[in-house]
Design a protein around this motif. Structure first.
Motif, short mmCIF file in Angstrom:
data_model
loop_
_atom_site.label_atom_id
_atom_site.label_comp_id
_atom_site.label_asym_id
_atom_site.label_seq_id
_atom_site.Cartn_x
_atom_site.Cartn_y
_atom_site.Cartn_z
N ASP A 4 0.84 -1.20 0.00
CA ASP A 4 0.00 0.00 0.00
C ASP A 4 0.87 1.25 0.00
O ASP A 4 1.82 1.37 0.78
N ILE A 5 0.55 2.19 -0.88
CA ILE A 5 1.31 3.43 -1.03
C ILE A 5 0.33 4.59 -1.12
O ILE A 5 -0.72 4.47 -1.78
N ALA A 82 1.79 11.21 1.22
CA ALA A 82 1.56 11.68 -0.14
C ALA A 82 2.10 13.08 -0.36
O ALA A 82 2.39 13.46 -1.49
N PHE A 83 2.25 13.83 0.71
CA PHE A 83 2.67 15.23 0.61
C PHE A 83 3.82 15.49 1.57
O PHE A 83 3.90 14.90 2.65
N VAL A 107 8.15 8.12 -1.54
CA VAL A 107 8.09 7.70 -2.93
C VAL A 107 7.16 8.61 -3.74
O VAL A 107 7.20 8.59 -4.97
N SER A 108 6.36 9.41 -3.07
CA SER A 108 5.43 10.32 -3.75
C SER A 108 6.10 11.64 -4.14
O SER A 108 5.44 12.48 -4.78
N GLN A 109 7.36 11.84 -3.80
CA GLN A 109 7.98 13.16 -3.94
C GLN A 109 7.89 13.73 -5.35
O GLN A 109 7.49 14.89 -5.54
N ALA A 179 1.96 4.18 -12.74
CA ALA A 179 3.28 4.34 -13.34
C ALA A 179 4.35 4.52 -12.27
O ALA A 179 5.47 3.99 -12.40
N GLU A 180 4.04 5.27 -11.23
CA GLU A 180 5.01 5.46 -10.15
C GLU A 180 5.25 4.16 -9.39
O GLU A 180 6.38 3.82 -9.05
#
Length: 394
Positions: A4-5, A82-83, A107-109, A179-180
């Motif tokens: 989960d991301i 996420a932020f 990983v959301s950077q 895609a990420e």
């Protein structure tokens, strides 16, 4: 392996108790099926001599860096946010800290940076439209003040309050999540992420009389790094990085502080592979033109009379660059070649008064701004930017 991301998601909708559509900017829980591979399946192509070994590996023709063990709390944190705060969001991934460990970034950077820039380009007069998107994120002032984090706003908690969701925008956002997540692999219970090549990062450090240029090792950002004093060079082009550091140091506050070169602090070894190389000139040209073009386009939007001042051709170049900047993603190989537009864009930026925008330019703004524009125009003339194709232009 199911992981989960949390990624940022940007789309428009009609929230309850609102009389008009809003930009909705929330955290979305994405479940990825991450492939598991054996250590035997990967090949080390870069290794730094640090107290905690730092290496890059090749798998399936791609380059990866390690995030951490799946069982570690710190690794979980990289998946849960996420932020990031504005001051942290734009910082590229460095090789190592003093203790020999890489400074972790969620990983959301990269996606977070791109979405915030898209909001900025659409924001009219508002510098921080990501703060004003729904739900509204207030600023609290005072010694005990803090700001509500957008991480607190989760799609699953707010979905029932939304009507007339823009399906096309929503679908695009979910495709970007997929895609990420496709950049992740698990190697022997460790989480790794596909990475850009290592680079020599040169930029301003210190303040006022202590300001000087610093050279250090980093990774090439997959977003439009807003700090335009920072330039990135391949590991094999130390001489060009050195030349830029010497030139730029003279433009800092006093111009007397010696620049500092930390690139040889930790010896490293590399394997022969194209994955560790990149076109530094093309990257710099594209990045500068897309950022400054977007800033000029916003100025034109807010003051249409500027078109007459700078000319129709330069205005069209800036508006096209803005549309390109809104369309690009985190795959730098798909970024457009800006060599044909960079001269018009940099001239337009200077003619419109070098107004503050997405671009961060340090003190001695005029001197740095001129150098940045000249350098982008020069590299635009000589760069092939071989991995980027003009047909990628929208």
């Amino acid at each position: 392996m199911k992981i989960d991301i949390r990624y940022p998601l940007l789309f428009s909708a009609l929230p309850s108790r609102c009389y008009s559509r809003k930009d909705v900017f929330v955290s979305f829980l994405h479940t990825a099926d991450v492939p598991e591979v054996s250590e035997r399946d990967v090949e080390t192509v870069f290794a730094a001599e640090t107290s905690t070994p730092y290496r890059l590996v090749e798998f399936d023709g791609r380059l990866f860096r390690k995030l951490g063990a799946l069982s570690d709390h710190e690794t979980s944190r990289l998946l849960d946010y996420a932020f990031q705060k504005d001051e942290e969001r734009n910082r590229p991934w460095p090789f190592t800290f003093e203790n020999g460990r890489a400074n972790p970034r969620p990983v959301s950077q990269a996606l977070n940076n791109h979405l915030c820039h898209r909001l900025y380009l659409e924001g009219g007069e508002h510098r921080q439209k990501q703060i004003e998107a729904w739900p509204f994120v207030p600023f609290l002032t005072g010694l005990r003040g803090s700001r509500t984090s957008r991480n607190d706003f989760r799609f699953e908690d707010l979905e029932r309050k939304l009507a007339d969701i823009d399906g096309e925008e929503f679908g695009k956002g979910r495709a970007e999540h997929a895609a990420e997540a496709a950049k992740l692999i698990v190697i022997e219970r460790d989480l790794w992420i596909e990475t850009t090549p290592p680079a020599i990062k040169v930029g301003v450090a210190g303040f006022n009389s202590s300001a000087r240029m610093v050279m250090e090792l980093s990774h090439l950002p997959t977003w439009l790094d807003a700090d335009l004093d920072v330039q990135y060079f391949p590991l094999t082009d130390h001489s060009a990085a050195l030349e830029y550091a010497e030139r730029a140091t003279k433009l800092t506050h006093t111009g007397t502080q010696p620049f500092e070169d930390y690139t040889h602090e930790r010896p490293f070894t590399t394997d022969t592979t194209d994955l560790l190389s990149f076109d530094g000139d093309g990257y710099s040209c594209a990045r500068t033109a897309l950022i400054l073009g977007g800033d000029v386009a916003r100025s034109i939007t807010n003051a249409p009379e500027l078109v007459e001042k700078i000319g129709d051709g330069r205005a069209r170049a800036a508006l096209l660059a803005r549309d390109m900047a809104k369309a690009i993603g985190t795959d730098i190989s798909a970024w457009p070649d800006m060599g044909d537009l960079v001269n018009d864009i940099t001239e337009a930026w200077k003619m419109t008064g070098r107004k503050p925008g997405w671009a961060n330019i340090p003190a001695n703004r005029h001197g740095f701004g001129t150098m940045i524009c000249d350098r982008a125009a020069d590299t635009g003339k000589i760069s092939v930017f071989a991995t980027l194709a003009k047909e990628n232009k929208p």
